[in-house]
Design an enzyme around this catalytic site. Structure first.
Site, short mmCIF file in Angstrom:
data_model
loop_
_atom_site.label_atom_id
_atom_site.label_comp_id
_atom_site.label_asym_id
_atom_site.label_seq_id
_atom_site.Cartn_x
_atom_site.Cartn_y
_atom_site.Cartn_z
N GLU A 127 -14.97 4.31 -11.44
CA GLU A 127 -14.03 5.44 -11.63
C GLU A 127 -14.18 6.16 -12.96
O GLU A 127 -13.19 6.43 -13.64
CB GLU A 127 -12.58 4.96 -11.46
N HIS A 205 -10.55 5.27 -0.01
CA HIS A 205 -9.11 5.13 0.19
C HIS A 205 -8.64 6.44 0.81
O HIS A 205 -8.49 7.45 0.12
CB HIS A 205 -8.40 4.87 -1.14
C1 XIL Z 1 -6.13 -2.45 -6.93
C2 XIL Z 1 -5.65 -3.76 -6.34
O1 XIL Z 1 -5.76 -3.69 -4.94
C3 XIL Z 1 -4.23 -4.03 -6.77
O2 XIL Z 1 -3.83 -5.35 -6.37
C4 XIL Z 1 -4.09 -3.90 -8.29
O3 XIL Z 1 -2.72 -4.02 -8.62
C5 XIL Z 1 -4.62 -2.56 -8.76
O4 XIL Z 1 -5.96 -2.42 -8.34
N1 XIL Z 1 -9.64 1.25 -7.01
C6 XIL Z 1 -10.27 0.07 -7.36
C7 XIL Z 1 -9.58 -1.22 -7.12
O5 XIL Z 1 -11.42 0.10 -7.77
O6 XIL Z 1 -9.90 -2.18 -8.11
C8 XIL Z 1 -8.09 -1.05 -7.04
O7 XIL Z 1 -7.51 -2.31 -6.66
C9 XIL Z 1 -7.72 0.03 -6.07
C10 XIL Z 1 -8.31 1.35 -6.50
#
Ligand code: XIL
Length: 298
Positions: A127, A205
């Site tokens: 990210e 997502h």
């Molecule tokens: C999220 C987890 O699912 C949660 O449990 C935590 O509180 C926050 O992180 N992008 C990513 C992941 O790369 O690491 C993230 O995971 C979701 C968004």
């Protein structure tokens, strides 16, 4: 194939899930995980705050547990994530400049070395690009150490674990847009200059729609010679949920360099997207229509 992992394996691919070892004692959960998936990503336990809570003091417990479970069952592991602006330990959040840069590179080296030879692919950097129309980098403490921090991280990861595939991973990269094009240009530049990058992860997502050029976007990255992987797939519940899972799966299967799909959790109630029921199994572990849609495409 009658399971996600089995069907994917018949096509030379993996189908994985995010998980965390605190779930390993839940037998209803583990029944589904062990039956359906042949790749695991540690949802939180391999992140910077979990692995290096104090500077140069490492905690390998959760990651080791996940790797052991995967190895015992012939599952691949995606390592997630070496450097990210979020979920940094407090001590790192308070650093800047060359001190932060050397702490970050040391983190990459120590973590990648600890699990050397055991990780199929590492999200080396997560990210780092901005949302919106700029196509540029996100502001962060890491970015402020100099624009070359990403390539420095990839070179350190390559030195520490030369066998792992090294990935750049991001979200809102589901179609051809300013953000995905900025990443595309970085990957093209890295390949041209010999910076060791092997793969690009598309978190995916998704809300209630998927861009029409989802596959075309994956394809343009694959055409740079890197693997592409769907790394954190989940889709907001709605009348289109199964169709969106189908579209994403079909896109990956249509691209020879798309080597696998990871969903970001097993059952709806395990999801980080509380109340959105974005996964393939309901809270009781029953297969949803989205599951059948995915399996039919593998
Ligand atoms: C999220 C987890 O699912 C949660 O449990 C935590 O509180 C926050 O992180 N992008 C990513 C992941 O790369 O690491 C993230 O995971 C979701 C968004």
């Amino acid at each position: 194939g009658t399971t996600l992992g089995g069907a994917a394996a018949e096509k030379g691919r993996y189908f994985g899930t995010a998980t965390d070892p605190h779930m390993f004692s839940n037998s209803a959960y583990m029944t589904v995980l062990n039956r359906e998936f042949n790749q695991l990503t540690n949802e939180n336990g391999m992140k910077w705050d979990a692995t290096e809570p104090q500077r140069n003091q490492f905690n390998w417990a959760r990651g080791d547990q996940l790797v052991a479970h995967a190895q015992a069952r012939g599952m691949r592991v995606r390592g997630h994530a070496l450097l990210w602006h979020a979920q940094q330990p407090g001590w790192a959040q308070n650093l800047s400049g060359s001190d932060l840069r050397s702490a970050a590179i040391n983190h990459v080296t120590q973590v990648a070395s600890h699990w050397r030879g055991k990780i199929y692919a590492w999200d080396v950097v997560n990210e780092a690009f901005a949302d919106g129309g700029s196509g540029g980098r996100r502001d962060s403490n890491l970015q402020r150490t100099g624009n070359d921090w990403i390539e420095a991280a990839f070179r350190a990861a390559d030195a520490a674990d030369p066998g792992a595939k090294l990935c750049y991973n991001d979200y809102n990269t589901d179609g051809i847009n300013a953000k995905s094009t900025g990443i595309y240009n970085m990957v093209r530049d890295f390949r041209a200059r010999g910076v060791p990058i092997d793969c690009v992860g598309f978190q995916s997502h998704l809300g209630t729609s998927v861009p029409g050029d989802y596959q075309a976007n994956l394809q343009r990255f694959a055409d740079l010679g890197v693997e592409v992987q769907i790394t954190e797939l989940d889709v907001q519940q709605g009348s289109n949920q199964a169709n969106i899972f189908r579209t994403v799966t079909r896109a990956c299967m249509a691209i020879s360099r798309c080597t696998g799909i990871t969903v970001w959790g097993v059952r709806d109630c395990d999801s980080w997207r509380t109340g959105q029921n974005p996964l393939l199994f309901d809270c009781n572990g029953n297969k949803k229509p989205a599951y059948d849609a995915v399996l039919a495409e593998l």
